[in-house]
Write an enzyme that holds these catalytic residues in place. Structure first.
Site, mmCIF file in Angstrom:
data_model
loop_
_atom_site.group_PDB
_atom_site.id
_atom_site.type_symbol
_atom_site.label_atom_id
_atom_site.label_comp_id
_atom_site.label_asym_id
_atom_site.label_seq_id
_atom_site.Cartn_x
_atom_site.Cartn_y
_atom_site.Cartn_z
ATOM 1 N N TRP A 2 -12.415 11.954 8.505
ATOM 2 C CA TRP A 2 -11.025 11.551 8.733
ATOM 3 C C TRP A 2 -10.863 10.122 8.241
ATOM 4 C CZ3 TRP A 2 -8.461 7.568 11.334
ATOM 5 C CH2 TRP A 2 -7.049 7.689 11.304
ATOM 6 N N HIS B 259 -9.372 6.637 2.479
ATOM 7 C CA HIS B 259 -9.835 6.879 3.857
ATOM 8 C C HIS B 259 -11.047 7.816 3.893
ATOM 9 C CE1 HIS B 259 -9.067 6.676 8.248
ATOM 10 N NE2 HIS B 259 -8.499 5.539 7.891
ATOM 11 N N TYR C 139 -3.494 11.209 6.597
ATOM 12 C CA TYR C 139 -3.711 9.825 6.981
ATOM 13 C C TYR C 139 -2.676 8.904 6.315
ATOM 14 C CZ TYR C 139 -5.041 5.096 6.895
ATOM 15 O OH TYR C 139 -4.954 3.744 7.008
ATOM 16 N N ARG D 68 -13.912 -5.568 3.046
ATOM 17 C CA ARG D 68 -12.825 -5.440 4.017
ATOM 18 C C ARG D 68 -13.214 -5.633 5.481
ATOM 19 N NH1 ARG D 68 -8.157 -3.760 4.081
ATOM 20 N NH2 ARG D 68 -8.282 -1.981 5.490
ATOM 21 N N GLU E 151 -13.961 -1.566 6.269
ATOM 22 C CA GLU E 151 -13.327 -1.712 7.585
ATOM 23 C C GLU E 151 -14.170 -1.113 8.703
ATOM 24 O OE1 GLU E 151 -9.581 0.303 6.819
ATOM 25 O OE2 GLU E 151 -10.247 2.020 7.993
ATOM 26 N N ASP F 271 -5.269 3.749 0.072
ATOM 27 C CA ASP F 271 -6.421 3.990 0.953
ATOM 28 C C ASP F 271 -6.804 5.470 0.887
ATOM 29 O OD1 ASP F 271 -8.326 4.047 2.918
ATOM 30 O OD2 ASP F 271 -7.101 3.094 4.469
ATOM 31 N N GLU G 177 -9.195 1.979 -1.736
ATOM 32 C CA GLU G 177 -9.972 1.632 -0.541
ATOM 33 C C GLU G 177 -10.751 2.838 -0.023
ATOM 34 O OE1 GLU G 177 -7.389 0.244 2.574
ATOM 35 O OE2 GLU G 177 -8.906 0.681 4.063
ATOM 36 N N GLU H 213 -4.591 -7.457 4.941
ATOM 37 C CA GLU H 213 -3.729 -6.346 5.360
ATOM 38 C C GLU H 213 -2.847 -6.802 6.531
ATOM 39 O OE1 GLU H 213 -5.915 -2.975 6.858
ATOM 40 O OE2 GLU H 213 -4.148 -1.666 6.815
ATOM 41 N N ARG I 4 0.852 -1.192 0.000
ATOM 42 C CA ARG I 4 0.000 0.000 0.000
ATOM 43 C C ARG I 4 0.882 1.234 0.000
ATOM 44 N NH1 ARG I 4 -4.094 2.048 4.799
ATOM 45 N NH2 ARG I 4 -2.259 3.234 5.402
HETATM 46 O O1 LIG Z 1 -5.552 0.059 7.813
HETATM 47 C C1 LIG Z 1 -6.380 0.758 7.250
HETATM 48 O O2 LIG Z 1 -6.757 0.591 6.093
HETATM 49 C C2 LIG Z 1 -6.982 1.871 7.993
HETATM 50 O O3 LIG Z 1 -7.716 2.622 7.396
HETATM 51 C C3 LIG Z 1 -6.650 1.980 9.421
HETATM 52 C C4 LIG Z 1 -7.667 2.763 10.237
HETATM 53 O O4 LIG Z 1 -7.448 4.128 10.110
HETATM 54 C C5 LIG Z 1 -7.541 2.368 11.683
HETATM 55 O O5 LIG Z 1 -7.760 1.005 11.801
HETATM 56 C C6 LIG Z 1 -8.496 3.160 12.555
HETATM 57 O O6 LIG Z 1 -8.450 2.679 13.863
HETATM 58 MG MG LIG Z 2 -8.407 1.746 5.599
#
Ligand SMILES: O=C(O)C(=O)C[C@H](O)[C@H](O)CO
Ligand SMILES: [Mg+2]
Length: 403
Positions: free
Chosen positions: A403, A213, A160, A284, A263, A211, A237, A340, A148
């Site tokens: 975020w 995010h 992030y 995920r 996630e 990602d 992602e 991951e 990644r």
């Molecule tokens: O690992 C990832 O893809 C994430 O997005 C991690 C997250 O920000 C994290 O698990 C939040 O607690």
């Molecule tokens: Mg993520």
């Protein structure tokens, strides 16, 4: 019958917080389940101690499905991250117990190995494109087949996925939420440059992931997906917040870059539309936040009907107990895609001794009976809980953003 006699909630902070449930049976067998919800740890600890543990004592530990249904339907208040994380902890611990009593690793109880090992992706990140590519080369040298890529954004103090530490990343970094600043336009300029440079430097024999995010609108995500198509990303992602599952339809109409999401989902209902309408390519969800091995298998079975593969979340806020459970699931599930893998620190690994192992870009859960992971309670007790929050994000004009 293995009767549950006690269950303990163990909160520990070997550098970051983890919540673990340990269930004990009358024959002395124990099982562990991860119950960590980053930044909201004590809510799950209380849910378990105050509302779940009293209902477990006296039950037959073999009746995993019945206990799952009892906790899900019996709460009346269904779903949600706190409830589903608590249910996951119980479910995971019961699979651990069943494996130990059978003398088999959990993956054998799930149908046996459907592959020899499971491909994992590592996290390469850096303040600049060059730093990120240097980190990715390190991962390639360690044998990773999938990496990644996240890099700093010129003009932004932090973003992030970009760590201050070379090896470890922990976004829950402060006693009160840190405030980050975000610019979508700056971000949309840098990511295609990162991927172009990465393909030139790393070649085409490595899978590259990214990602987003949850930070783009659907049409912005469509644009980024299109811009990245020439570099063949393995996946993009969390392109956009997914409460509105239909939002992914718009992204899909504009790009063939594969999409991964899930996630933050905690049940099959969060992804039912995404799956049935084939709006994503990878799901995920993982064990700890999606109701345990039992519920994750149900989600994977639905996804399999639509050729959607799994790609379990595996950040460091998921404890080694979750990692072990995820690897047993990954090894056995027919539609596995990728896992991951963000390495835990040596302090965390010491608190959670485990049998899983990494070699040549892939992992295996090991063949110890049960999950092959435990918690060293004496060592855990030496690390007191320390409140920590995930950051929040604001646009440059001060507007709250995702975020
Ligand atoms: O690992 C990832 O893809 C994430 O997005 C991690 C997250 O920000 C994290 O698990 C939040 O607690
Ligand atoms: Mg993520």
């Amino acid at each position: 019958m293995p009767r549950i006699t006690a269950a303990r909630v163990i909160v520990t902070c070997p550098g970051r917080n983890f919540v673990t449930l340990k269930i004990e049976c009358n024959d002395g067998t124990t099982g562990v389940g991860d119950a960590t919800l980053n930044g909201r740890e004590m809510a799950v600890a209380s849910y378990l101690s105050d509302h779940v543990v009293p209902c477990l004592v006296g039950r037959d530990a073999h009746r995993i499905e019945d206990i799952w249904q009892y906790l899900y339907k019996g709460a009346y208040w269904r779903r949600g991250p706190v409830t589903m994380t608590a249910i996951a902890a119980v479910d995971t611990a019961l699979w651990d117990i069943k494996g130990k009593l059978a003398g088999l690793p959990v993956y054998q109880l799930l149908g046996g190995a459907a592959r020899d090992s499971v491909m994992v992706y590592g996290h390469a990140n850096g303040a600049t494109i060059e730093d990120t590519i240097a980190a990715a080369r390190d991962y390639q040298q360690q044998g990773y087949k999938a990496i990644r890529l996240q890099c700093g954004i010129p003009g932004m103090a932090s973003t992030y996925g970009v760590s201050k530490d070379r090896f470890f990343y922990e976004p829950a970094d402060a006693d009160l939420p840190s405030e980050n600043v975000w610019s979508t336009s700056k971000y949309l300029r840098i990511v295609p440059e990162l991927f172009k440079a990465a393909r030139e430097a790393l070649g085409w024999d490595v899978h590259l992931l990214h990602d987003i995010h949850h930070r783009l609108t659907p049409i912005e995500a469509g644009r980024l997906g299109k811009d990245l198509e020439p570099y063949r990303p393995f996946w993009l992602e969390d392109a956009t917040p997914a409460e509105n599952q239909d939002a992914f339809r718009l992204i899909r109409q504009h790009t063939t870059s594969p999409l991964a999401v899930g996630e933050v989902f905690n049940s099959i209902w969060d992804c039912k539309g995404l799956i049935e309408n084939q709006l994503i390519d990878y799901i995920r969800n993982t064990v700890v936040h999606a109701g345990g091995i039992t519920h994750l298998r149900r989600i994977a079975a639905l996804a399999d009907l639509y050729q959607i593969k799994t790609g379990c979340h595996g950040a460091t806020d998921l404890s080694p107990v979750c990692m072990a459970a995820a690897l047993h699931f990954d090894l056995s599930v027919p539609n596995f895609g990728i896992q991951e893998y963000m390495r835990h620190t040596p302090e965390t690994d010491a608190v959670f001794p485990h049998a899983y192992r990494f070699a040549n870009g892939a992992m295996h859960p090991g063949d110890a009976p049960g999950l092959g992971v435990d918690i060293d309670e004496d060592l855990a007790a030496a690390h007191d809980y320390k409140r920590a929050f995930l950051p929040v994000n604001r646009l440059e004009d001060g507007t709250m953003h995702d975020w």
